[in-house]
Each structure stands twice: as structure tokens, then as C-alpha cells.
Design an enzyme around this catalytic site. Structure first.
Site, PDB file in Angstrom:
ATOM      1  N   GLY A  74       0.809  -1.208   0.000  1.00 17.68           N
ATOM      2  CA  GLY A  74       0.000   0.000   0.000  1.00 17.68           C
ATOM      3  C   GLY A  74       0.846   1.263   0.000  1.00 17.68           C
ATOM      4  O   GLY A  74       0.524   2.254  -0.663  1.00 17.68           O
ATOM      5  N   THR A  75       1.936   1.234   0.740  1.00 18.22           N
ATOM      6  CA  THR A  75       2.787   2.422   0.816  1.00 18.22           C
ATOM      7  C   THR A  75       3.348   2.774  -0.552  1.00 18.22           C
ATOM      8  O   THR A  75       3.300   3.929  -0.983  1.00 18.22           O
ATOM      9  CB  THR A  75       3.930   2.181   1.835  1.00 18.22           C
ATOM     10  OG1 THR A  75       3.335   1.968   3.123  1.00 18.22           O
ATOM     11  CG2 THR A  75       4.886   3.351   1.892  1.00 18.22           C
ATOM     12  N   ASN A 154      -8.289   3.404   8.592  1.00 15.91           N
ATOM     13  CA  ASN A 154      -7.703   2.223   9.241  1.00 15.91           C
ATOM     14  C   ASN A 154      -7.981   2.172  10.742  1.00 15.91           C
ATOM     15  O   ASN A 154      -8.066   1.107  11.325  1.00 15.91           O
ATOM     16  CB  ASN A 154      -6.195   2.168   8.988  1.00 15.91           C
ATOM     17  CG  ASN A 154      -5.518   3.505   9.160  1.00 15.91           C
ATOM     18  OD1 ASN A 154      -5.898   4.504   8.546  1.00 15.91           O
ATOM     19  ND2 ASN A 154      -4.507   3.547  10.000  1.00 15.91           N
ATOM     20  N   GLN A 182      -7.765  -0.284   3.203  1.00 12.98           N
ATOM     21  CA  GLN A 182      -8.608  -0.918   4.228  1.00 12.98           C
ATOM     22  C   GLN A 182      -9.972  -1.322   3.666  1.00 12.98           C
ATOM     23  O   GLN A 182     -10.727  -2.039   4.326  1.00 12.98           O
ATOM     24  CB  GLN A 182      -8.807   0.018   5.424  1.00 12.98           C
ATOM     25  CG  GLN A 182      -7.538   0.302   6.205  1.00 12.98           C
ATOM     26  CD  GLN A 182      -7.016  -0.916   6.969  1.00 12.98           C
ATOM     27  OE1 GLN A 182      -7.686  -1.952   7.105  1.00 12.98           O
ATOM     28  NE2 GLN A 182      -5.800  -0.816   7.468  1.00 12.98           N
ATOM     29  N   HIS A 204      -1.950  -7.670   2.321  1.00 11.35           N
ATOM     30  CA  HIS A 204      -2.032  -8.247   3.670  1.00 11.35           C
ATOM     31  C   HIS A 204      -3.235  -7.765   4.464  1.00 11.35           C
ATOM     32  O   HIS A 204      -3.464  -8.212   5.586  1.00 11.35           O
ATOM     33  CB  HIS A 204      -0.715  -8.039   4.440  1.00 11.35           C
ATOM     34  CG  HIS A 204      -0.405  -6.657   4.883  1.00 11.35           C
ATOM     35  ND1 HIS A 204      -0.461  -6.271   6.195  1.00 11.35           N
ATOM     36  CD2 HIS A 204      -0.006  -5.551   4.205  1.00 11.35           C
ATOM     37  CE1 HIS A 204      -0.102  -4.999   6.308  1.00 11.35           C
ATOM     38  NE2 HIS A 204       0.172  -4.542   5.106  1.00 11.35           N
ATOM     39  N   THR A 241      12.294  -6.968 -11.219  1.00 11.62           N
ATOM     40  CA  THR A 241      11.793  -8.328 -11.416  1.00 11.62           C
ATOM     41  C   THR A 241      10.625  -8.594 -10.482  1.00 11.62           C
ATOM     42  O   THR A 241      10.693  -8.304  -9.292  1.00 11.62           O
ATOM     43  CB  THR A 241      12.931  -9.340 -11.154  1.00 11.62           C
ATOM     44  OG1 THR A 241      13.976  -9.058 -12.080  1.00 11.62           O
ATOM     45  CG2 THR A 241      12.459 -10.776 -11.344  1.00 11.62           C
ATOM     46  N   CYS A 328       3.244   4.042  18.647  1.00 11.81           N
ATOM     47  CA  CYS A 328       4.452   4.149  19.443  1.00 11.81           C
ATOM     48  C   CYS A 328       5.636   4.257  18.504  1.00 11.81           C
ATOM     49  O   CYS A 328       5.936   3.319  17.775  1.00 11.81           O
ATOM     50  CB  CYS A 328       4.611   2.922  20.323  1.00 11.81           C
ATOM     51  SG  CYS A 328       6.085   2.981  21.318  1.00 11.81           S
TER      52      CYS A 328
HETATM   53  N1  PLP Z   1      -3.071   2.895   3.689  1.00 17.35           N
HETATM   54  C1  PLP Z   1      -3.789   2.492   4.749  1.00 17.35           C
HETATM   55  C2  PLP Z   1      -5.157   3.069   4.971  1.00 17.35           C
HETATM   56  C3  PLP Z   1      -3.276   1.536   5.629  1.00 17.35           C
HETATM   57  O1  PLP Z   1      -3.999   1.152   6.677  1.00 17.35           O
HETATM   58  C4  PLP Z   1      -1.980   1.012   5.382  1.00 17.35           C
HETATM   59  C5  PLP Z   1      -1.381   0.032   6.309  1.00 17.35           C
HETATM   60  O2  PLP Z   1      -1.770  -0.093   7.442  1.00 17.35           O
HETATM   61  C6  PLP Z   1      -1.278   1.458   4.258  1.00 17.35           C
HETATM   62  C7  PLP Z   1      -1.850   2.404   3.431  1.00 17.35           C
HETATM   63  C8  PLP Z   1       0.110   0.958   3.941  1.00 17.35           C
HETATM   64  O3  PLP Z   1       0.050  -0.337   3.393  1.00 17.35           O
HETATM   65  P1  PLP Z   1       1.329  -1.303   3.449  1.00 17.35           P
HETATM   66  O4  PLP Z   1       1.429  -1.787   4.850  1.00 17.35           O
HETATM   67  O5  PLP Z   1       0.992  -2.409   2.492  1.00 17.35           O
HETATM   68  O6  PLP Z   1       2.499  -0.516   3.006  1.00 17.35           O
END
Ligand code: PLP
Length: 389
Positions: A74-75, A154, A182, A204, A241, A328
């Protein structure tokens, strides 16, 4: 390894357990040889596995198969979308600013490839919903914007009014990115109705592996400049890759998640029972986003005087895994920016606990939580039982 019976996992928003089908496929793929870019039979098999997964992910978000680019999570998907440099109809298109919601995940809040001077924050109301009136003024007050708003939060599960936002953005001539990390597998994903140019997914969160995700565009004619440069993998959209095992895992998980729409009602019933039980013991509990549309799987609540940090340890000792609304980092517990943006008092925000359910959550999990909750209250603040709502 199967979970021990006495372990209750209530933290799907942090990471859902890997689905057995995804694990099996990944193990199988790890025994393959070959690079998906090679023309020989081994390479062609790897390529076929990637393309099968692409169809499965496209199915989950009702997108065209070619619109799906596999990334590391996601990041990375968010970082790829959040750039001023896009291609539109074959020509470079430059966006002047980024408007993003106040309760976005840090991977959006960091602003991606927009310099800080080009970023503006859209406030939310007490339920965590984007202030549409303010967004309208912001859109009118400057050049072409990329608007980035999460589909569902989230921490609270609050669902954004995406169709309304998408219509406003389109009318203002902006581009629209939705962090659907989410949301995928937990609510309807409809890029057309949202008029979303791109959405981010993370495997995940819906039972695929960690370290895998997708950026999905509505039209391959309107795409952000790639983040990873190098080879021509992923149709020149993401060099490097491919991680065929992880991609196969996200595919299997996406297909399973797509079939689970009927499970949302089951999860909502579990969540409602949990919240009713929490409130029965502590009538003065605050349930964040209670008045807004929310994901069926998420509950974020704070009971007076029950510190989340201490409560988490108490639950952990009883083999229940849940989460708090605070983060934290470097040994310092900070108050949730999400709850702060919703106007929560610091003392309340420090008591925020998050329970998030998913594909393997059961009635017995809620029973166990409700068995332990009164013990936690009695240990941390028995007064909370007597405080009226
Ligand atoms: N965006 C949201 C709303 C999330 O909750 C998260 C992870 O908790 C992410 C992006 C980031 O995803 P990833 O952990 O796959 O980098």
C-alpha cells in the site's frame, strides 16, 4: 502453523492472517524457476502466473485487467500515485497541488513526491468525514489538484463519501486518488462511481502476503509517472523483477475476498455485539465514527480512564491481540492524528482501542473478548462501570 485455540486475533486492520489458499499457492510458486521476462517455458509459466493474478485483482475492484500494476504494498502504491507528474492521453500533465484528508494513513500524509509547499490538508468533521464544503472552496482556490482521500479509515473504519468527492474533483478538473487499502474486500470498490483515477490496494489487509499490493488506474491513458525506473516490467509502470510468489498470493486472496460480500453482514453482527457488550459494562464509552457509515469489521472505542496502552498489555496477557489508536514511535506514545482531527480530547484519544475483524473471525472470538473486557475494566478503572453515558 494453525493458531493456538486460546489465541484471539482481533487486529485485521494491521494485517489479516494469510489465507490458506494463498499460502499454498505461494509455496507452490516458490518451487518454480525462471524470470517472468524470459521467453523460455519457465519464464512463460511465471508470466502466466502474474497475468492470472492480475485478472483476480482486477475482479476484486471491477477494473480492467491492464489497469492493475503490482507493487510492494500500500505504501508504494500511494507513493506512486502521489506525484505532480502524470500522463494524460499520451501527454505529460502537471498537477499544481495535493489536497489530502486529515485522517489519511502516514503513507499518504507524507505527501509522496509532492514538496511540502504543494500540500494542503482537508479537514474532517467529528465523525471523521471529509468536510465537503471546505474541499469545494479549496478546489476553487487554486490550480489543478490531485485529491487523495482514503476509502475507509484504518483506525475507525469510517467510510468516505467517495462519489460526492469524485464528482467535485472531476468538476474542478482535478485528479482523484483513493487509498482503498482498508476497503478492499470489506466494501464495494467502484472506481467508476467514485470517478477515481487511481486506487491503492495492499494484499495483507485481505489475507494475502505482506509486501505485496497494487496500484489500479481507471484508464491506462491517465497514469502517474512511475516511481521505480529501470526495466520494462509491468508495462513500464513499475521496474524490477516481479515477486511472482507474492503476486500469486495477492491474486488468490483477492479472488477469495471478492466472494465474501455476504460475510460483511456476519462481521457487522459480530462488531455490533462487541460494541453492545463494551457499552453494557461502560455506558460512557465513546465509539468513534458511530454516526458515520463504517466498515463492518472495525470498532474504535474509548472507555473513560482505561488507558489503551495498559489495556493492550492486559489483553495481550490473556492472548488477545488488538490495537490502540495511538502509535508508538521511538519509544514515545503519540496520540492518534485521526482522533485528534475528529476533535477528540487527548485524554479520550489515549484510551482508544481498535478491534478489527476479518475472514477468520468467529463468535467465539467476541465471546472471549467480552469475557476479558470486564476484567480489564475492573483492573484499570472500576469507576468506569458506574459512569453514566
Ligand atoms: N493505507 C492504509 C489506509 C493503511 O492502513 C496502510 C497500512 O496499514 C497502508 C496504506 C500501507 O500499506 P502497506 O502496509 O501495504 O504498506
Amino acid at each position: 502453523m494453525p493458531q493456538a485455540k486460546d489465541h484471539v486475533y482481533l487486529d485485521h486492520n494491521a494485517g489479516a492472517p494469510l489465507r490458506p489458499g494463498a499460502r499454498e499457492r505461494m509455496v507452490e510458486v516458490l518451487s518454480d524457476v525462471g524470470n517472468a521476462s524470459s521467453v523460455h517455458a519457465d519464464g512463460r509459466r511465471a508470466r502466466a502466473r502474474i497475468e492470472a493474478a492480475r485478472e483476480q485483482v482486477a475482479g476484486l475492484c471491477k477494473a480492467r485487467t491492464r489497469a492493475v500494476t503490482f507493487v510492494s504494498g500500500g505504501t508504494e502504491a500511494n507513493m506512486t500515485a502521489l506525484t505532480p507528474n502524470w500522463q494524460d492521453q499520451g501527454a505529460p500533465y502537471y498537477l499544481d497541488r495535493l489536497l489530502r484528508g486529515a485522517t489519511e494513513h502516514p503513507s499518504v500524509a507524507a505527501g509522496g513526491r509532492f514538496p511540502a509547499s504543494m500540500q494542503e490538508v482537508i479537514p474532517v468533521d467529528a465523525n471523521g468525514l471529509i468536510r465537503l464544503d471546505i474541499l469545494k472552496d479549496m478546489l476553487a482556490g487554486g490550480g489543478p489538484a490531485l485529491v487523495s482521500v482514503m476509502a475507509a479509515n484504518n483506525e475507525t473504519g469510517v467510510i468516505s463519501p467517495l462519489a460526492e468527492i469524485g464528482a467535485m474533483v472531476a468538476e474542478a478538473g482535478g485528479f482523484f486518488h483513493v487509498d482503498a487499502v482498508q476497503a478492499a474486500g470489506r466494501m464495494e470498490i467502484d472506481m467508476d462511481a467514485w470517478q477515481a483515477d487511481a486506487i491503492s490496494l495492499s494484499a495483507h489487509k485481505f489475507g494475502g502476503p505482506q509486501g505485496a499490493g497494487s496500484l489500479v488506474v481507471r484508464s491506462t491513458a491517465r497514469v502517474p509517472a512511475p516511481l521505480m525506473l529501470g526495466g520494462g516490467q509491468e508495462n513500464w509502470r513499475r521496474a524490477g523483477t516481479e515477486n511472482v510468489a507474492a503476486i500469486s498470493g495477492i491474486g488468490v486472496a483477492a479472488e477469495a475476498a471478492e466472494k465474501e460480500a455476504q460475510d460483511w453482514a456476519r462481521l457487522a453482527a459480530l462488531r455490533d455485539r462487541l460494541e453492545a457488550g463494551v457499552r453494557e459494562i461502560c455506558p460512557a464509552v465513546t465509539i468513534f465514527g458511530e454516526e458515520a457509515p463504517r466498515l463492518a469489521n472495525t470498532s474504535c472505542f474509548a472507555a473513560p480512564g482505561i488507558s489503551a496502552e495498559t489495556a493492550l498489555i492486559a489483553f495481550d496477557l490473556e492472548r488477545l491481540s488488538l490495537s490502540s489508536g495511538s502509535a508508538c514511535s521511538s519509544g514515545k506514545v503519540s496520540v492518534s492524528h485521526v482522533l485528534t482531527a475528529m476533535g477528540a480530547e487527548e485524554a479520550t484519544a489515549r484510551c482508544a482501542l481498535r478491534v478489527s475483524l476479518g475472514w477468520n473471525s468467529t463468535d467465539a472470538d467476541i465471546d472471549r473478548f467480552l469475557e476479558v473486557w470486564p476484567q480489564v475494566v475492573d483492573r484499570l478503572n472500576p469507576e468506569a462501570r458506574n459512569r453514566a453515558a
